[in-house]
Motif scaffolding. Structure first.
Motif, PDB file in Angstrom:
ATOM      1  N   VAL A 139     -10.002  -8.327  -8.589  1.00  0.00           N
ATOM      2  CA  VAL A 139      -9.660  -8.971  -7.309  1.00  0.00           C
ATOM      3  C   VAL A 139      -8.271  -8.610  -6.813  1.00  0.00           C
ATOM      4  O   VAL A 139      -7.904  -8.963  -5.704  1.00  0.00           O
ATOM      5  CB  VAL A 139      -9.774 -10.521  -7.384  1.00  0.00           C
ATOM      6  N   ASP A 140      -7.475  -7.913  -7.654  1.00  0.00           N
ATOM      7  CA  ASP A 140      -6.101  -7.675  -7.223  1.00  0.00           C
ATOM      8  C   ASP A 140      -5.645  -6.238  -7.474  1.00  0.00           C
ATOM      9  O   ASP A 140      -5.612  -5.402  -6.567  1.00  0.00           O
ATOM     10  CB  ASP A 140      -5.166  -8.694  -7.905  1.00  0.00           C
ATOM     11  N   SER A 141      -5.333  -5.910  -8.753  1.00  0.00           N
ATOM     12  CA  SER A 141      -4.562  -4.679  -8.966  1.00  0.00           C
ATOM     13  C   SER A 141      -5.316  -3.385  -8.672  1.00  0.00           C
ATOM     14  O   SER A 141      -4.691  -2.356  -8.429  1.00  0.00           O
ATOM     15  CB  SER A 141      -3.990  -4.653 -10.387  1.00  0.00           C
ATOM     16  N   GLY A 145      -3.652   0.417  -4.082  1.00  0.00           N
ATOM     17  CA  GLY A 145      -2.919   1.633  -4.408  1.00  0.00           C
ATOM     18  C   GLY A 145      -1.542   1.491  -5.014  1.00  0.00           C
ATOM     19  O   GLY A 145      -0.771   2.440  -5.023  1.00  0.00           O
ATOM     20  N   LYS A 146      -1.196   0.296  -5.541  1.00  0.00           N
ATOM     21  CA  LYS A 146       0.105   0.218  -6.232  1.00  0.00           C
ATOM     22  C   LYS A 146      -0.056   0.791  -7.632  1.00  0.00           C
ATOM     23  O   LYS A 146      -0.974   0.402  -8.360  1.00  0.00           O
ATOM     24  CB  LYS A 146       0.573  -1.237  -6.333  1.00  0.00           C
ATOM     25  N   THR A 147       0.829   1.727  -8.003  1.00  0.00           N
ATOM     26  CA  THR A 147       0.775   2.303  -9.343  1.00  0.00           C
ATOM     27  C   THR A 147       2.173   2.181  -9.951  1.00  0.00           C
ATOM     28  O   THR A 147       3.140   1.979  -9.214  1.00  0.00           O
ATOM     29  CB  THR A 147       0.413   3.809  -9.319  1.00  0.00           C
ATOM     30  N   ILE A 229     -10.039 -10.312   1.511  1.00  0.00           N
ATOM     31  CA  ILE A 229      -8.718 -10.833   1.890  1.00  0.00           C
ATOM     32  C   ILE A 229      -7.651  -9.798   1.529  1.00  0.00           C
ATOM     33  O   ILE A 229      -6.807  -9.434   2.339  1.00  0.00           O
ATOM     34  CB  ILE A 229      -8.434 -12.182   1.189  1.00  0.00           C
ATOM     35  N   LYS A 230      -7.715  -9.290   0.302  1.00  0.00           N
ATOM     36  CA  LYS A 230      -6.679  -8.343  -0.120  1.00  0.00           C
ATOM     37  C   LYS A 230      -6.718  -7.082   0.746  1.00  0.00           C
ATOM     38  O   LYS A 230      -5.690  -6.588   1.188  1.00  0.00           O
ATOM     39  CB  LYS A 230      -6.833  -7.987  -1.605  1.00  0.00           C
ATOM     40  N   LYS A 231      -7.930  -6.579   0.988  1.00  0.00           N
ATOM     41  CA  LYS A 231      -7.992  -5.323   1.759  1.00  0.00           C
ATOM     42  C   LYS A 231      -7.481  -5.541   3.183  1.00  0.00           C
ATOM     43  O   LYS A 231      -6.820  -4.695   3.764  1.00  0.00           O
ATOM     44  CB  LYS A 231      -9.389  -4.722   1.704  1.00  0.00           C
ATOM     45  N   ILE A 243       3.845  -8.212   5.610  1.00  0.00           N
ATOM     46  CA  ILE A 243       2.885  -9.284   5.298  1.00  0.00           C
ATOM     47  C   ILE A 243       2.340  -9.197   3.860  1.00  0.00           C
ATOM     48  O   ILE A 243       1.974 -10.210   3.265  1.00  0.00           O
ATOM     49  CB  ILE A 243       1.727  -9.298   6.329  1.00  0.00           C
ATOM     50  N   ARG A 244       2.307  -7.984   3.274  1.00  0.00           N
ATOM     51  CA  ARG A 244       1.771  -7.858   1.918  1.00  0.00           C
ATOM     52  C   ARG A 244       2.537  -8.731   0.936  1.00  0.00           C
ATOM     53  O   ARG A 244       2.026  -9.112  -0.110  1.00  0.00           O
ATOM     54  CB  ARG A 244       1.772  -6.376   1.497  1.00  0.00           C
ATOM     55  N   ARG A 245       3.794  -9.062   1.298  1.00  0.00           N
ATOM     56  CA  ARG A 245       4.610  -9.900   0.404  1.00  0.00           C
ATOM     57  C   ARG A 245       4.004 -11.276   0.164  1.00  0.00           C
ATOM     58  O   ARG A 245       4.328 -11.924  -0.828  1.00  0.00           O
ATOM     59  CB  ARG A 245       6.002 -10.086   0.977  1.00  0.00           C
ATOM     60  N   ILE A 246       3.128 -11.731   1.074  1.00  0.00           N
ATOM     61  CA  ILE A 246       2.546 -13.074   0.852  1.00  0.00           C
ATOM     62  C   ILE A 246       1.656 -13.083  -0.393  1.00  0.00           C
ATOM     63  O   ILE A 246       1.377 -14.135  -0.950  1.00  0.00           O
ATOM     64  CB  ILE A 246       1.767 -13.619   2.081  1.00  0.00           C
ATOM     65  N   LEU A 247       1.243 -11.876  -0.834  1.00  0.00           N
ATOM     66  CA  LEU A 247       0.449 -11.808  -2.071  1.00  0.00           C
ATOM     67  C   LEU A 247       1.282 -12.212  -3.281  1.00  0.00           C
ATOM     68  O   LEU A 247       0.755 -12.404  -4.371  1.00  0.00           O
ATOM     69  CB  LEU A 247      -0.104 -10.391  -2.272  1.00  0.00           C
ATOM     70  N   ASN A 248       2.602 -12.297  -3.090  1.00  0.00           N
ATOM     71  CA  ASN A 248       3.473 -12.707  -4.209  1.00  0.00           C
ATOM     72  C   ASN A 248       3.605 -14.216  -4.320  1.00  0.00           C
ATOM     73  O   ASN A 248       4.438 -14.704  -5.086  1.00  0.00           O
ATOM     74  CB  ASN A 248       4.859 -12.091  -4.055  1.00  0.00           C
TER      75      ASN A 248
HETATM   76  N1  GLY Z   1      -0.483  -7.538  -6.337  1.00  0.00           N
HETATM   77  C1  GLY Z   1       0.278  -7.554  -5.152  1.00  0.00           C
HETATM   78  C2  GLY Z   1       0.015  -6.378  -4.251  1.00  0.00           C
HETATM   79  O1  GLY Z   1      -0.862  -5.591  -4.497  1.00  0.00           O
HETATM   80  O2  GLY Z   1       0.731  -6.210  -3.289  1.00  0.00           O
END
Ligand code: GLY
Length: 364
Positions: A139-141, A145-147, A229-231, A243-248
């Motif tokens: 559901v997250d990582s 594309g964060k590596t 939601i994440k996508k 806005i991606r910062r709200i995932l924190n």
């Molecule tokens: N896990 C937070 C992000 O992908 O930005």
């Protein structure tokens, strides 16, 4: 099988699909063959998954005439170091992988981060696909594309934004997770409900017990909703500038608790306590109504997540880690707070005094 498209800015990254279903490895092979992403694949996994899942997935893909080699490395965050990654690269070179090859990340967040990082720099970049096996990675990582890899100075100090060619979420893997691993993913799902989707939050409230019992059809719906939601957030802010910062949400205090416990508190449990802390801070600063605070904390308890800091952890230690958090910019600690359920915002002016008070109040 559910299919969700991640539509990215063509100038930056190519769009890709997230496929969700139970026992989808066969269909994954067909999609890989049809898309012709590579002439051959190197699948990277960890030592816990190599025999249980890696060899089976490799055999299925080989039956479909795909050329797939398998590499594993010792399981755990400690493997996200430079030396282990160089050893993995050496083995990829020994296998003869070239620019027409691609990588497959089969595993949780650590496998995904390492594989994505190597794919992004191996011969200046080769394709990779994500096959997440933990609920957290599903559901997250694995999406967005964060590596990255860690240095002694901190987590994910070296990293890239590098999108996969596809994400294949097979629910069958969830049956093999330990309760701790499963809870870790639930914390991120609760987070999506709190920051973005009051309706998801309501269904988590109604179905808390069935979710804890891993009802697969329910999990499929909830995972699909979380991925949507994440996508949606990644599509607006792929490079994490806004806005991606709200995932924190819950992660600033969560990361500090995780590190202060020397990782004996899992990521999900730490994020859960961090979400409770951010909820209390939001209420104390008179942004969040008390009914919303009650609702969030009741759900966290009902779903089996912790809402208190273990008494063995030092509040001063947690506070000093928060101050060192890598997301600190200048002298400001950026907190994701709530105006109400579904309305998060980033606030750079939470005082150290208030953070310390809330941490103290949350000790068991
Ligand atoms: N896990 C937070 C992000 O992908 O930005």
């Amino acid at each position: 099988m559910n299919k969700i498209k991640v539509n990215l800015d063509k100038k930056t990254s190519a769009s890709y699909e997230i496929y969700i279903g139970e026992n989808i490895v066969d269909r994954m092979g067909l999609i890989m063959a049809k898309n012709n992403w590579a002439s051959r694949y190197v699948m990277i996994t960890d030592s816990n998954l190599s025999t249980s899942h890696g060899e089976k997935v490799q055999a299925t893909l080989r039956e479909m005439e795909l050329k797939v080699d398998l590499i594993d490395f010792p399981a755990g965050e400690a493997s996200k170091n430079f030396q282990t990654n160089l050893r993995i690269v050496d083995r990829i070179i020994d296998l003869g992988a070239d620019r027409t090859s691609a990588l497959i990340a089969l595993g949780g967040g650590v496998v995904g981060d390492i594989t994505g990082f190597i794919a992004s720099i191996y011969m200046r970049g080769i394709p990779y696909i994500q096959v997440p096996t933990t609920l957290l990675a599903q559901v997250d990582s694995s999406i967005g594309g964060k590596t990255g890899i860690d240095l002694p100075e901190g987590k994910n100090i070296l990293g890239t934004f590098y999108q996969p060619k596809g994400v294949f979420i097979d629910l069958a893997f969830l049956k093999t997770l330990t309760p701790r691993e499963f809870r870790s993913g639930l914390a991120e799902i609760v987070k999506y409900g709190i920051i973005d989707d009051p309706e998801l939050l309501s269904s988590l409230e109604v179905e808390a017990e069935a979710i804890r019992n891993r009802d697969m059809s329910l999990l499929e719906k909830i995972i699909a909703r979380s991925c949507r939601i994440k996508k949606g957030i990644v599509e607006i802010d792929e490079m994490d500038k806004g806005i991606r910062r709200i995932l924190n949400f819950g992660h600033t205090i969560g990361h500090a608790i995780e590190a202060e416990s020397r990782y004996s508190v899992s990521h999900g449990d730490a994020v859960s306590i961090g979400m409770v802390a951010s909820t209390l801070i939001s209420e104390r600063l008179k942004y969040l109504p008390s009914e919303d605070r009650e609702r969030i904390i009741s759900l966290i308890r009902a779903i089996g997540l912790p809402d208190r800091i273990p008494k063995t952890l030092s509040p001063t230690g947690i506070l000093s880690r928060i101050k060192r958090d890598k997301k600190k910019e200048g002298d400001t600690i950026h907190f994701v707070l709530l105006k109400k359920i579904g309305i998060p915002f980033v606030n750079g002016s939470v005082s150290e005094g208030l953070i310390g008070e809330i941490i103290e109040a949350l000790k068991k």
